[in-house]
Design an enzyme around this catalytic site. Sequence first.
Site, PDB file in Angstrom:
ATOM      1  N   ARG A   1       3.561  80.928  57.568  1.00 35.71           N
ATOM      2  CA  ARG A   1       2.423  81.766  57.211  1.00 35.71           C
ATOM      3  C   ARG A   1       2.417  82.045  55.711  1.00 35.71           C
ATOM      4  O   ARG A   1       3.465  82.273  55.097  1.00 35.71           O
ATOM      5  CB  ARG A   1       2.454  83.091  57.983  1.00 35.71           C
ATOM      6  CG  ARG A   1       2.307  82.930  59.491  1.00 35.71           C
ATOM      7  CD  ARG A   1       2.120  84.273  60.157  1.00 35.71           C
ATOM      8  NE  ARG A   1       0.911  84.959  59.691  1.00 35.71           N
ATOM      9  CZ  ARG A   1       0.570  86.195  60.077  1.00 35.71           C
ATOM     10  NH1 ARG A   1       1.349  86.868  60.910  1.00 35.71           N
ATOM     11  NH2 ARG A   1      -0.538  86.741  59.617  1.00 35.71           N
TER      12      ARG A   1
ATOM     13  N   THR B   1      11.048  77.894  31.415  1.00 31.47           N
ATOM     14  CA  THR B   1      11.673  76.605  31.725  1.00 31.47           C
ATOM     15  C   THR B   1      12.501  76.672  33.005  1.00 31.47           C
ATOM     16  O   THR B   1      13.251  75.745  33.310  1.00 31.47           O
ATOM     17  CB  THR B   1      12.576  76.150  30.562  1.00 31.47           C
ATOM     18  OG1 THR B   1      13.479  77.208  30.226  1.00 31.47           O
ATOM     19  CG2 THR B   1      11.748  75.791  29.342  1.00 31.47           C
TER      20      THR B   1
ATOM     21  N   ASP C   1      23.641  77.561  35.397  1.00 38.00           N
ATOM     22  CA  ASP C   1      22.599  78.564  35.180  1.00 38.00           C
ATOM     23  C   ASP C   1      22.894  79.876  35.903  1.00 38.00           C
ATOM     24  O   ASP C   1      22.648  80.957  35.372  1.00 38.00           O
ATOM     25  CB  ASP C   1      21.246  78.014  35.638  1.00 38.00           C
ATOM     26  CG  ASP C   1      20.730  76.931  34.710  1.00 38.00           C
ATOM     27  OD1 ASP C   1      21.139  76.914  33.538  1.00 38.00           O
ATOM     28  OD2 ASP C   1      19.936  76.086  35.155  1.00 38.00           O
ATOM     29  N   GLY C   2      23.417  79.789  37.134  1.00 40.88           N
ATOM     30  CA  GLY C   2      23.715  81.001  37.892  1.00 40.88           C
ATOM     31  C   GLY C   2      24.771  81.853  37.221  1.00 40.88           C
ATOM     32  O   GLY C   2      24.653  83.088  37.150  1.00 40.88           O
TER      33      GLY C   2
END
Length: 306
Positions: free
Chosen positions: A167, A197, A82-83
Site C-alpha cells: 500500500r 549524494t 558510510d554507516g
Amino acid sequence: MTTNTERSAERRTVFLLAHTGRPAAVRSAELVVQGLLRDGLHVRVLAAEAADLPLPSAVETVPEATSGALNGCELLIVLGGDGTLLRGAAFARTSGVPMLGVNLGRVGFLAEAERDDLDKVVDRVVTRAYEVEERMTIDVLVHSNGDVLHRDWALNEAAVQKVSPERMLEVVLEIDGRPVTGFGCDGIVCATPTGSTAYAFSAGGPVVWPEVEALLMVPISAHALFAKPLVTSPKSVLAVEVQPHTPDGVLWCDGRRTVELPAGARVEVRRGAVPVRLARLHQASFTDRLVAKFALPVAGWRGAPH
C-alpha cells in the site's frame, strides 16, 4: 624547565572510532594508532572497540560514545563505511570536535581519505595540516494530534516512508506554511546538500554542491504528474503530512534512527541549529570528488582555451 601545567597544555588527544567488525578496519586502526603514538599524540577509543583491537596499553578507553567522551580531543578519526561515518558524525556533532573520515566501504562521500592514505592521514594530523569546514544539518519534529511526538536531527536526510509494501503512503507536502501538492508514494526524502549524494540521489534528486545552502524534498516512486524534486531556501520549513486515511508510516533519520508515524502525523524539517564539522586534507574541488567517487567518464575533456 617545563612544568606539569605546560606539559598538560601541550597534550594532544585524538579519538579513534572504527568498524571493528571488518578486518580491514582492525588493521587500519592498528596502523593509525601506532603512527599517532609514535609522534607523541595520545589516542582515546571506546572500551567496546578496544576489546576487538590489538592496542597498546598507552591507549585511553572510555565506556560510552557520549559528547563528553570527546572532551580534550582535537579530532575524531573514523574508519569505516558510510554507516560508521554517520555514527561518527552523530558522536562529534554536539561536542564541536571535527571528524576526519577514512573510507573503508564503497562510495564514502563523507570520507576525506581512503585506506591507502593512512600514512598521509597520520602525518597531516600530527602536523595539523588540515582545514575544518561546517556541514549543514536538519532538525526534525514529528507532530501527532497537536503534540510533539519526536525530535531528531540528520546530516544527510530525514525520510518519511511507507511500512506496508502493498500500500502507498498518502501525503501532502508543505513549504513555508503553504501546501504544494499531495499524492501516493513510497516516501519523501528531505535532505541537506551533503545528503544529496545519498538516499536523495538514489530517489532521483539533484546533486547539490556542499557550499550551496539549501533544503531538498525528493519524492520516492510518487504516483502523480507533479512529483519533481524541490530545492528550497535554507530558511524554509518543509513539512510532510501523512493523511489520516493512509496506513502508518515510518521516519528514518540518516538511515540509523527510526520512529513510527501514525496516520495523520506531521513531520517538519528545518535547518539544523548545530552543524557537523569535517576535517579536510585536500583542496580538491567537489567536482573532482564527484567524478572520482562515481567513476564518471571524462575522457576527451579539453578544458577552457588558454
